[in-house]
Design an enzyme around this catalytic site. Structure first.
Site, PDB file in Angstrom:
ATOM      1  N   GLY A   1      -7.941   9.718   9.480  1.00  0.00           N
ATOM      2  CA  GLY A   1      -8.293   9.898  10.884  1.00  0.00           C
ATOM      3  C   GLY A   1      -9.279  11.013  11.153  1.00  0.00           C
ATOM      4  O   GLY A   1      -9.630  11.262  12.302  1.00  0.00           O
TER       5      GLY A   1
ATOM      6  N   LYS B   1       0.878  -1.165   0.000  1.00  0.00           N
ATOM      7  CA  LYS B   1       0.000   0.000   0.000  1.00  0.00           C
ATOM      8  C   LYS B   1       0.914   1.212   0.000  1.00  0.00           C
ATOM      9  O   LYS B   1       1.616   1.490   0.976  1.00  0.00           O
ATOM     10  CB  LYS B   1      -0.903   0.007   1.236  1.00  0.00           C
ATOM     11  CG  LYS B   1      -1.776   1.229   1.330  1.00  0.00           C
ATOM     12  CD  LYS B   1      -2.892   1.075   2.361  1.00  0.00           C
ATOM     13  CE  LYS B   1      -3.711   2.342   2.410  1.00  0.00           C
ATOM     14  NZ  LYS B   1      -3.429   3.149   3.617  1.00  0.00           N
TER      15      LYS B   1
ATOM     16  N   SER C   1      -8.723   4.068  11.873  1.00  0.00           N
ATOM     17  CA  SER C   1      -9.159   4.760  13.089  1.00  0.00           C
ATOM     18  C   SER C   1     -10.633   4.573  13.389  1.00  0.00           C
ATOM     19  O   SER C   1     -11.022   4.509  14.554  1.00  0.00           O
ATOM     20  CB  SER C   1      -8.890   6.265  12.962  1.00  0.00           C
ATOM     21  OG  SER C   1      -7.540   6.505  12.719  1.00  0.00           O
TER      22      SER C   1
ATOM     23  N   GLY D   1     -10.901   8.482   5.967  1.00  0.00           N
ATOM     24  CA  GLY D   1     -11.991   9.426   6.190  1.00  0.00           C
ATOM     25  C   GLY D   1     -13.255   8.812   6.749  1.00  0.00           C
ATOM     26  O   GLY D   1     -14.054   9.493   7.382  1.00  0.00           O
TER      27      GLY D   1
END
Lengths: 255, 255, 255, 255
Positions: B157, B96, B206, B184
């Site tokens: 986050g 990634k 998150s 997001g």
């Protein structure tokens, strides 16, 4: 494990369904099963009495409870009469109370709605009023004894979702009875959002019955309701203007 | 029955997870299991080498594949080096790719990102770039050989959801590789929306790891992804400005 | 009294206009006058050389400065050549740099844009790049010497307004050069919003030239820009979840 | 040239002002002048009778008409009494009718509002009701003889703007009396949007009186109202999903 309580009833699903708009009874049956719903609404006025039998048969087979509604009524008087006919026709004290202001928006008429709710409660009905997203009216409906309040997200059949989430939050914040988001939902994410805003349940009709694949959409919205319910109680992260790395930098390897 | 294909891999889940932000390894393990994910990303630079073992052990036990990421890199050069270290450390050709422009927004740097992607593809990596929601850049990343594109919904986050659904739709419309919404997402309805917009998968870090109840939120977002995927393919009703009754009036009983 | 400074120029208006899309030259002239603009952009490639004279005559009569643009260019090389031709044709060092990625979205190509900007700055141009709403790219364009940055609100001619106000705020927050909102504006309130978000100016083309009444819309957007500029510096009230009475109750008369 | 007609009155401004929230009378006077307003509302219950004189003096000096309101009333009875006191105190038949449901949201109570409106109309008042954004209620208020309807954008003093533009459009579409957007406006772009949606006027209180610079914000919102009014009648471009170049390519120079 997370039942919905409306009046003295306990329901195993937080998704309510409408019967209108299905192309075929068989599709309706499959969609009801796929949705997992326990409570299905139907309009006394919109069910052809000749076909009522077969519709009821399907709902019986599915093991769901009936929630007759007063769709098509424009006055308190009309709605009260319709509710009484529905009580006889379907042998239930449950009524989804709809009193609309016009044909074009199908939006509720606040004054007539409240008057009808008061009369029906006095007459022993368990009243679930379809209302606009007005926090004050929702409170007054609760105060006259409604067993739940059913604010709209947007006009019936519009698929515009929840136009004013802030109002739904204000309604939820003060409600002592279940809040069921009714009308406007077009897809699964909107059903999830309704639950995240704190609604106790969601009612869908056209979103499912008029989707290209109603059975698949029933599954989608069922998952959406479950997702939103879980998320509401899982405690989401706060919104931040700037970024927050998922972890502090630690042990940076030497390059 | 509805697997996600990235490069030559086939994954049984459309939800990817990040490892950052969990308070405890045990919670991470439970959340991973609850999420049903098959692919978990972790930052080479943010994993303390001394603790890497125990983290890898958990991921092994969960039976998920590793997706190392280059979080914390600001240049193509830095990201390429980090990717190579990650390949050795984790014995995988998956990467990634993150190349960010600053510490405050953690937003990707388009130019460095594209340069790094090109080099890593040439070096045999299966590259999944974290990108902004720019349809042109997404296309160029695909053109240089990336195996997927991972546009953000909003900053990492931030929990601001999908700020520009229109751009995500433009990316999906033209993409020939999977589109994974990355960054997001704050809650389940947003994951559902990403899928309804046509994304092939969603990555959350998150939103799950920092929720009050990470395991419950993992379940919530898992359901949200499934709901959105089903809804996308069920053919939602169109949006209308005015109302549409769920059924035409028929058989109105005589009052 | 509140001039806009771009490079060494001082402009008396914060509204820039495009010349494309007007049905007649006379309407364009009236709209330019009504808008109060001091800077008008025109596409070298889209102006028929035979008619260029009359177009320039109008702009001369209006007393506005010309801002040639590179609309229709897909590569840095192409854009740089076009800019140089424009410099000769219009005798100005100003250039609105457009390097787009495709014909369907007309969205900018980040990589080619940055490369072209760098070359043109080195060649002495005063470069105003049309860019997407990427805060990192905006910063890099500034770093290579652009005299302003011109992020889009939404695709050219779409009239979709500002799709991602959060990104515009991030760009403004960090910019050391003027930020001009370019593309997407459809009406006056959106121009006002751009200024309230902190943009230094707004560029409109289709919103005015293709309105039913272009001259009236020019006045509308002019007022919108002024309104937004004033509001930005007037210090708006904070947003609150609940109500705040405009005054505390005092001196309640006895009923 | 574009006056607002309410009942038999003709007003030269489409911006109405509230008097609450100003730190000093002098600032209020300057803001009123800067706003260009012709109609200013004040709460009988919130004006200290001892200071009423000086407040009225200011309004007299500014040459604006008074619009007393019934802020702080919770019942029709209370509002009707207050309106009558206001008529005597201020020698006017104009009344801005507010009947609220609670102290926390200051949202209108639909049932009490309609009842009070009916009584006041019968008693010869020119009634301007502050209402929620319910199209049916707006229609009923018009039907009982109100001279205008004043739907909210969001709760009083919240600065949340227009939460549900769709409802405002529905109200405008059917209204035979002026629609005045009342409550919720926080800044100029929102006032412009209200006018673009088709409102005939906007009322602002806190947005101006509590801004950091009330006089500048008065100018800003004045320009915003003018901008929105012009834009509404200028015929905006349609919204498109994809881009539209401002002009077709023509006369491309040979490179």
């Amino acid at each position: 494990a997370d039942p919905l309580r409306i009046g003295e009833r306990t329901l195993d699903s937080r998704l309510l369904l409408g019967t209108g708009g299905f192309a075929r009874l068989q599709t309706m049956e499959q969609a009801i099963r796929a949705s997992g719903t326990a409570l299905v609404t139907l309009a006394l006025r919109r069910v052809d009495p000749d076909q009522r039998g077969s519709l009821i048969d399907v709902l019986d087979r599915c093991g769901v409870e009936l929630l007759p509604n007063t769709a098509g009524c424009f006055t308190a008087r009309d709605a009260v009469l319709t509710a009484k006919l529905a009580r006889e026709a379907f042998a239930t004290d449950l009524i989804k109370l709809e009193v609309i202001g016009d044909d074009r928006t199908l939006l509720p008429d606040a004054v007539e709605l409240l008057a009808a709710a008061e009369q029906l409660v006095a007459d022993g009905f368990v009243v679930l009023p379809y209302t606009n997203d007005d926090p004050i009216l929702a409170r007054r409906l609760e105060d006259v004894g409604c067993a739940a309040v059913m604010p709209l997200g947007s006009p019936i059949g519009s698929g515009l979702g929840i136009r004013n989430p802030h109002n739904i939050e204000l309604i939820v914040e003060r409600a002592g009875v279940p809040v069921v988001l009714d009308a406007g939902i077009g897809t699964a994410s909107e059903a999830a959002l309704a639950m995240e805003l704190g609604c106790d349940a969601v009612l869908c009709a056209s979103a499912i019955s008029r989707a290209e694949d109603p059975v698949r959409m029933a599954r989608a919205i069922r998952s959406g309701v479950e997702a939103g319910r879980l998320a509401r109680t899982a405690g989401r992260i706060p919104r931040r203007t700037h970024a927050l790395p998922s972890t502090p930098v630690a042990g940076t390897p030497d390059l």
